[in-house]
Design an enzyme around this catalytic site. Structure first.
Site, mmCIF file in Angstrom:
data_model
loop_
_atom_site.group_PDB
_atom_site.id
_atom_site.type_symbol
_atom_site.label_atom_id
_atom_site.label_comp_id
_atom_site.label_asym_id
_atom_site.label_seq_id
_atom_site.Cartn_x
_atom_site.Cartn_y
_atom_site.Cartn_z
ATOM 1 N N ALA A 47 -30.776 -10.804 -24.801
ATOM 2 C CA ALA A 47 -30.030 -11.317 -25.942
ATOM 3 C C ALA A 47 -30.593 -12.702 -26.266
ATOM 4 C CB ALA A 47 -28.555 -11.406 -25.567
ATOM 5 N N GLY A 52 -30.431 -7.919 -22.177
ATOM 6 C CA GLY A 52 -30.152 -7.063 -23.328
ATOM 7 C C GLY A 52 -31.347 -6.193 -23.702
ATOM 8 N N GLU A 89 -29.133 -11.631 -16.065
ATOM 9 C CA GLU A 89 -27.981 -12.375 -16.603
ATOM 10 C C GLU A 89 -27.295 -13.236 -15.546
ATOM 11 O OE1 GLU A 89 -28.756 -9.293 -17.342
ATOM 12 O OE2 GLU A 89 -28.343 -8.852 -19.451
ATOM 13 N N GLU A 103 -31.143 -3.300 -21.559
ATOM 14 C CA GLU A 103 -29.967 -2.516 -21.978
ATOM 15 C C GLU A 103 -30.291 -1.679 -23.214
ATOM 16 O OE1 GLU A 103 -27.419 -6.081 -21.863
ATOM 17 O OE2 GLU A 103 -26.064 -4.883 -20.623
#
Ligand code: 3H9
Length: 693
Positions: free
Chosen positions: A66, A105, A128, A108
């Site tokens: 992210a 992310g 993370e 993911e």
């Protein structure tokens, strides 16, 4: 087809749609990237000619997560979860084509695809945890479904970047494709999926591995127990464990809700704010405003080290580890042999732990040459002096090096305290001289203080900063003063810790407070580890301090089995009645009455004077920015990263509170203590160190 937006391109080749993301430097999943993927999927879905979709990235890496710069700002649709749904719910197979690092992310997103292919050099990870977060877009729910909860626990709580082959073995990657041919190979793979009419593999529906773990709570309790030390103080690992427990015990959608809730709690917490700050602080530290852009680093093909002691040996290992030959000079043959033997032992221990191949031990040792002649350093590009911490000795070495070293060689001192300008003054080339202050053990500790002398050239600084990165260090540029940034602040803490002994606190009381705060150990345990006789002289010792008396009694720290603490065979520390008596004797001689110091007072008196010293360091421009000081303390002294470093911590306590407390403690802080004008000004203006520009 064509450009979907500024960072996304959609093209179709032989019935395979290619979504290409190009958002340098790391294709972070910013709003534009998310929007680009969702809109591309809509178009590809609507196009009857498209049979399958490949998601691929330009530049050095697949999506690295992210976009951390968007955290804390109002979220903008489409969110990451919508992106992943658009991939997973596609009626046409979607293949992630991975190179570089698929992280957070990014991984993911790849887990939302039906298949994943990668080049062998690629790595996957969910890092993370390093930002005190958990993978919040399904990572804690999907990864255990592929690799099983045990491996998922390990991978997500460690944040490790796992190499492609291991990922393939775990089932995380479906196929490895030749290096440099990702695009063509991914298209081929997609065609195969279409031709063979392979199913749309949705990770959310793979339940075998999580179901097999259901009803086995010991998987989690044992993992917690085994890692208790490592996780001490950190919030995120426990949240990650709970989220994976939910993956095991609940249906996918319910697990997702738990993940979301836990993610949000972490995101809103102080630890994550601190760790995100540290992420950017670390990268900021390498940016030196007054160096000309793109100043090329000088080539460092051969390194010389003067001194084969603990520091010299540790420093040498850093270079041998990356294939740079090192010549080590000692004055006596036995010291040289001992030094080289210690290095070999270190490598062998690493090999025994499986972290180094046996043949690499020999390879690295073969890069090290020992000698008794300083003249052998004549062809080195960088020479690092690591001899006894004494100005006269260091000057003598530098005067000799000046005559021996070739033109264009960098001359560095590993001094922890001494004036680099004075050292440089004995050479004819002060612009080539700087400090490279490694921290012990030098092959392990990440911090490197790069000390800039008054005359050190820009190119020498640029070279040192880049070289530090190559050897895996975090370099922080500092100016010349006694103890530079780290040890100067440490001295402020030490002074208070020692003073509190004379008011009624015992060494273990003080150590406990700092340990509970999150430091790896307190000042007295640290002194015992380093050796109490550092800087102690038997001839001049006059029982004038607790430390001197301990040394005189041959209680010189862990190595002699006793120091401030008593130690057993396993080196477990116990509070010592001997030390307690020495302290009490000193107090009664001084006529002092012991009092009970609160944990709060101990903490504030250790840490606030450090912050004050940090502010002085900024005033004197010894450090470029407050965050550099934080990076020094996190990487050199084990300051808990979840508290962001001393300057960040001061900001979170509030500078006005720090100043008020320093004033309150004023009379106890010693005759030489004064509050930094910068700290006082910021406090009065209601500002933070982070507001300094
Ligand atoms: C996440 O994904 C949460 C989700 O689970 C859930 C959401 C709902 N964002 O390190 P470098 C910048 S959390 C924004 O020097 P390298 C970095 O600041 C995220 N910017 O390069 C730097 O900028 P500058 C999980 C980022 O080659 C530049 O890129 N992911 C991001 O040594 C180069 O970085 C991570 O935690 C980002 N995500 O290493 C991965 N990442 O040039 C974090 C980097 O202006 N990133 N930047 O200073 C890394 O570990 C390393 O950057 C990487 C490259 C290994 C990728």
């Amino acid at each position: 087809m064509g450009a979907i937006n500024a960072v996304t391109d959609l093209s179709v080749e032989d019935g395979i749609a290619l979504i290409t993301i190009n958002y340098p430097p790391v294709n972070a999943l910013s709003h534009a990237v998310r929007e680009g993927i969702v809109n591309s999927m809509k178009q590809a879905g609507a196009d009857a000619a498209v049979k399958a979709v490949v998601l691929i990235c330009e530049g050095r890496t697949f999506m690295a997560g992210a976009d951390i710069t968007e955290f804390g700002k109002p979220p903008k649709s489409p969110w990451l979860l919508e992106v992943i749904e658009s991939l997973e719910n596609s009626s046409k197979p979607v293949i992630a084509a991975i190179h570089g690092t698929a992280l957070g992310g990014g991984l993911e997103v790849a887990l939302g695809c039906h298949y994943r292919v990668a080049v062998p050099s690629a790595k996957c990870g969910l890092p993370e945890v390093h930002l005190c977060l958990l993978p919040g877009a399904g990572g804690t729910q999907r990864l255990p479904r592929i690799v099983g909860p045990e491996k998922a626990l390990e991978m997500i709580t460690s944040g490790a970047h796992v190499d492609a082959r291991t990922c393939q073995a775990m089932g995380l990657l479906d196929e490895l494709v030749p290096e440099g041919q990702l695009r063509a190979s991914a298209i081929e793979f997609a065609k195969k999926v279409v031709a063979e009419n392979r199913p749309l593999k949705k990770v959310r529906d793979m339940n075998d591995k999580v179901e097999a773990a259901r009803g086995k709570p010991e998987i989690f309790s044992e993992f917690r127990k085994a890692n208790a030390r490592k996780f001490r103080g950190f919030l995120a690992p426990e949240y990650i464990i709970r989220s994976i427990e939910a993956a095991v015990n609940l249906p996918f959608d319910e697990g997702m809700q738990i993940e979301r809730k836990l993610f949000q709690e972490l995101m809103d917490g102080e630890q994550s704010a601190a760790q995100r700050y540290v992420f950017f602080a670390e990268r900021q530290a390498s940016k030196i405003p007054d160096l000309p852009d793109n100043l090329p680093a000088l080539p460092i093909a051969k390194v010389g080290i003067v001194g084969a002691g603990t520091m010299g040996g540790g420093i040498a290992m850093n270079f041998a580890n990356i294939g740079i030959p090192v010549t080590i000079v000692e004055t006596r043959q036995e010291a040289l042999e001992r030094g080289l033997a210690v290095i070999r032992k270190n490598y062998e221990t690493t090999a025994k732990r499986g972290k180094l191949k046996t043949e690499d031990v020999e390879k690295r040792m073969s890069l090290l040459t020992g000698t008794l002649e300083l003249e052998k350093l004549a062809d080195c590009d960088l020479i690092i002096e690591a001899v006894f911490e004494n100005m006269a000795v260091k000057k003598e070495v530098f005067a000799k090096l000046d005559k021996i070293a070739k033109q264009g060689a960098i001359l560095a001192s590993n001094t922890s305290y001494l004036d680099i300008n004075e050292i440089a003054s004995v050479t004819q080339r002060p612009e080539w001289v700087l400090g490279l202050h490694f921290f012990s053990p030098a092959n392990v500790m990440r911090l490197l203080e790069v000390v800039r002398g008054a005359k050190t050239s820009a190119q020498v600084i640029a070279t040192a900063m880049q070289l530090a990165k190559k050897i895996g260090k975090v370099a922080v540029l500092v100016g010349v003063c006694y103890g530079f940034v780290g040890n100067r602040m440490l001295a402020a803490r030490q002074e208070q810790a020692t003073a509190m002994l004379m008011e009624g606190a015992m060494p273990w009381d003080i150590d406990k407070v700092l340990y509970d705060f999150g430091m790896p150990m307190g000042p007295f345990a640290m002194a015992d580890l380093a050796g109490l006789d550092i800087g102690w002289n038997k001839e001049t010792s006059s029982s004038s301090t607790v430390r001197e008396v301990l040394c005189e009694m041959d209680r010189r720290g862990q190595k002699t089995g006793a120091g401030f603490y008593d130690y057993d065979e396993q080196r477990t520390a116990r509070p010592s009645p001997v030390t307690e008596k020495i302290i009490k004797d000193f107090m009664s001689k001084a006529g002092a009455t012991p009092r009970q110091l609160s944990e709060q007072e101990i903490l504030e008196r250790c840490i606030y004077p450090m912050i004050n010293e940090g502010a002085k360091i900024l005033e004197e421009k010894i450090a470029l920015r407050p965050s550099d000081i934080d990076i020094v303390w996190i990487n050199g002294y084990g300051w808990p990263v979840y508290r962001g470093g001393p300057m960040f911590y001061a900001d979170s306590v509030g500078l006005a509170n720090v100043v008020a407390k320093l004033k309150e403690y004023g009379p106890k802080l010693g005759a030489g203590f004064s509050i930094s004008p910068l700290l006082e000004r910021l406090a009065a203006e209601g500002k933070r160190f982070q507001d300094l520009k």
